[in-house]
Design an enzyme around this catalytic site. Structure first.
Site, PDB file in Angstrom:
ATOM      1  N   ASP A  50       0.832  -1.210   0.000  1.00  0.00           N
ATOM      2  CA  ASP A  50       0.000   0.000   0.000  1.00  0.00           C
ATOM      3  C   ASP A  50       0.869   1.263   0.000  1.00  0.00           C
ATOM      4  O   ASP A  50       0.347   2.378  -0.099  1.00  0.00           O
ATOM      5  CB  ASP A  50      -1.018  -0.010   1.147  1.00  0.00           C
ATOM      6  N   SER A  51       2.201   1.085   0.066  1.00  0.00           N
ATOM      7  CA  SER A  51       3.101   2.224  -0.145  1.00  0.00           C
ATOM      8  C   SER A  51       2.868   2.836  -1.521  1.00  0.00           C
ATOM      9  O   SER A  51       3.290   3.964  -1.775  1.00  0.00           O
ATOM     10  CB  SER A  51       4.566   1.788  -0.007  1.00  0.00           C
ATOM     11  N   ASP A  89      -1.158  -6.107  -0.313  1.00  0.00           N
ATOM     12  CA  ASP A  89      -1.474  -5.502   0.981  1.00  0.00           C
ATOM     13  C   ASP A  89      -2.964  -5.268   1.144  1.00  0.00           C
ATOM     14  O   ASP A  89      -3.640  -4.820   0.204  1.00  0.00           O
ATOM     15  CB  ASP A  89      -0.790  -4.124   1.074  1.00  0.00           C
ATOM     16  N   LYS A 119      -1.226  -9.365   2.823  1.00  0.00           N
ATOM     17  CA  LYS A 119      -0.465  -8.915   3.988  1.00  0.00           C
ATOM     18  C   LYS A 119      -1.314  -7.942   4.780  1.00  0.00           C
ATOM     19  O   LYS A 119      -2.042  -7.138   4.183  1.00  0.00           O
ATOM     20  CB  LYS A 119       0.851  -8.247   3.567  1.00  0.00           C
ATOM     21  N   GLU A 121      -1.242  -5.481   8.615  1.00  0.00           N
ATOM     22  CA  GLU A 121      -0.383  -4.931   9.669  1.00  0.00           C
ATOM     23  C   GLU A 121      -0.961  -5.217  11.050  1.00  0.00           C
ATOM     24  O   GLU A 121      -2.184  -5.219  11.233  1.00  0.00           O
ATOM     25  CB  GLU A 121      -0.231  -3.411   9.483  1.00  0.00           C
ATOM     26  N   GLU A 188       9.476  -4.282  10.255  1.00  0.00           N
ATOM     27  CA  GLU A 188       9.876  -2.981   9.675  1.00  0.00           C
ATOM     28  C   GLU A 188      10.338  -2.005  10.760  1.00  0.00           C
ATOM     29  O   GLU A 188       9.708  -1.881  11.811  1.00  0.00           O
ATOM     30  CB  GLU A 188       8.695  -2.360   8.910  1.00  0.00           C
TER      31      GLU A 188
HETATM   32  O1  KIV Z   1       3.562  -1.131   1.553  1.00  0.00           O
HETATM   33  C1  KIV Z   1       4.732  -1.539   1.499  1.00  0.00           C
HETATM   34  O2  KIV Z   1       5.468  -1.271   0.544  1.00  0.00           O
HETATM   35  C2  KIV Z   1       5.217  -2.358   2.590  1.00  0.00           C
HETATM   36  C3  KIV Z   1       6.676  -2.675   2.618  1.00  0.00           C
HETATM   37  C4  KIV Z   1       7.429  -1.473   2.999  1.00  0.00           C
HETATM   38  C5  KIV Z   1       6.975  -3.828   3.496  1.00  0.00           C
HETATM   39  O3  KIV Z   1       4.475  -2.735   3.438  1.00  0.00           O
END
Ligand code: KIV
Length: 273
Positions: A50-51, A89, A119, A121, A188
């Site tokens: 989600d970055s 994510d 994924k 969090e 992280e």
């Molecule tokens: O969203 C993302 O890119 C991430 C990585 C930094 C692990 O969660």
């Protein structure tokens, strides 16, 4: 570009889980088909993180990323790849409320993108949800330590574990997600000795980012390591200088358009040739 019609044999979730303590796991983020196709040749898994909200869409944090955006980019990455495991994510607000909500949205992401895992969090607080998803066929990668979706609670993107008194909490988070059935966990932005203790404490692979070389694997945001972003955190090593290379190319193009050097004779359709 599309590899949809080829026989596709990707690295599997159990293969990633079995790499605990073995050859380090290579992973990067990707958000679109072209870059993913390049990363696919070298990475064991690709994260559609989600970055992308910050990297691709200019957001200040990942909090505003909608599920539709994850699905569109997830589809592009799946289309462009054929080897790496693809993890997408779950964005903020799509899983925290209840295991049922998490299942609904994780299933939507998996069905619409054809990714192999999601994924999310959170440590101990997400253990019940992770167990619920895994029992229903959804492989989950966990993410602990600095969790960017909680940036408003943490007061920014803050390295975790500076105070040794918090280490037990982070180790408990790692144990909770491993016991709940996560197949790997991103660790992280934590102090290096804490990352080492987490890696030693659990039997699933740890994927470090700003953590430790002793993690079972590493991940970086592709655009950061390629040198596209002018500012990157200390934990990013720039393996390329794409930002300046793009600027040079664009400046040269602008000059050639203005001087009418572009398009040249080789770039136009002309019956004389
Ligand atoms: O969203 C993302 O890119 C991430 C990585 C930094 C692990 O969660």
């Amino acid at each position: 570009m599309s590899v949809q019609n080829e026989m596709i044999r990707r690295i599997t979730v159990p293969q990633i889980r079995d790499r605990k303590g073995g050859e380090p796991i290579v992973s990067l983020t990707s958000y679109h088909a072209h870059t993913a196709a390049i990363v696919d040749q070298h990475a064991d898994f690709i994260l559609v993180g989600d970055s992308l909200g910050m990297v691709m869409h200019g957001m200040q944090s990942t909090v505003g990323v909608p599920i539709e955006l994850m699905i569109v980019h997830g589809q592009a990455v799946v289309r462009g790849t054929k080897r790496a495991l693809i993890v997408v994510d779950m964005p903020f607000g799509t899983y925290e409320e209840s295991p049922n909500m998490a299942f609904r949205n994780a299933a939507k992401i998996m069905k619409e993108t054809q990714c192999q895992a999601v994924k999310l969090e959170g440590g101990a607080r997400m253990a019940e949800t992770i167990k619920f998803l895994v029992e229903r066929g959804i492989p989950v990668m966990a993410h602990i330590g600095l969790t960017p979706q909680s940036t408003n609670v943490m007061g920014g993107f803050k390295t975790q574990g500076r105070d040794e008194e918090t280490w037990n909490m982070h180790i408990a988070d790692a144990k909770a997600v491993a016991e709940a059935g996560a197949f790997a966990v991103v660790v992280e932005g934590v102090m290096e000795p804490l990352a080492d203790q987490i890696t030693a404490a659990i039997d699933i692979p740890t994927i470090g980012i700003g953590a430790s070389k002793n993690c079972d694997g590493q991940i970086l945001v592709l655009e950061d390591m390629l040198g596209l972003n002018p500012w990157v955190p200390k934990f990013v090593k720039k393996y390329g200088a794409l930002g300046p290379a793009i600027e040079d190319a664009v400046a040269q193009y602008a000059d050639e358009v203005k001087s009418r050097a572009f398009p040249g004779p080789e770039n136009v359709y002309n019956n004389k040739k």
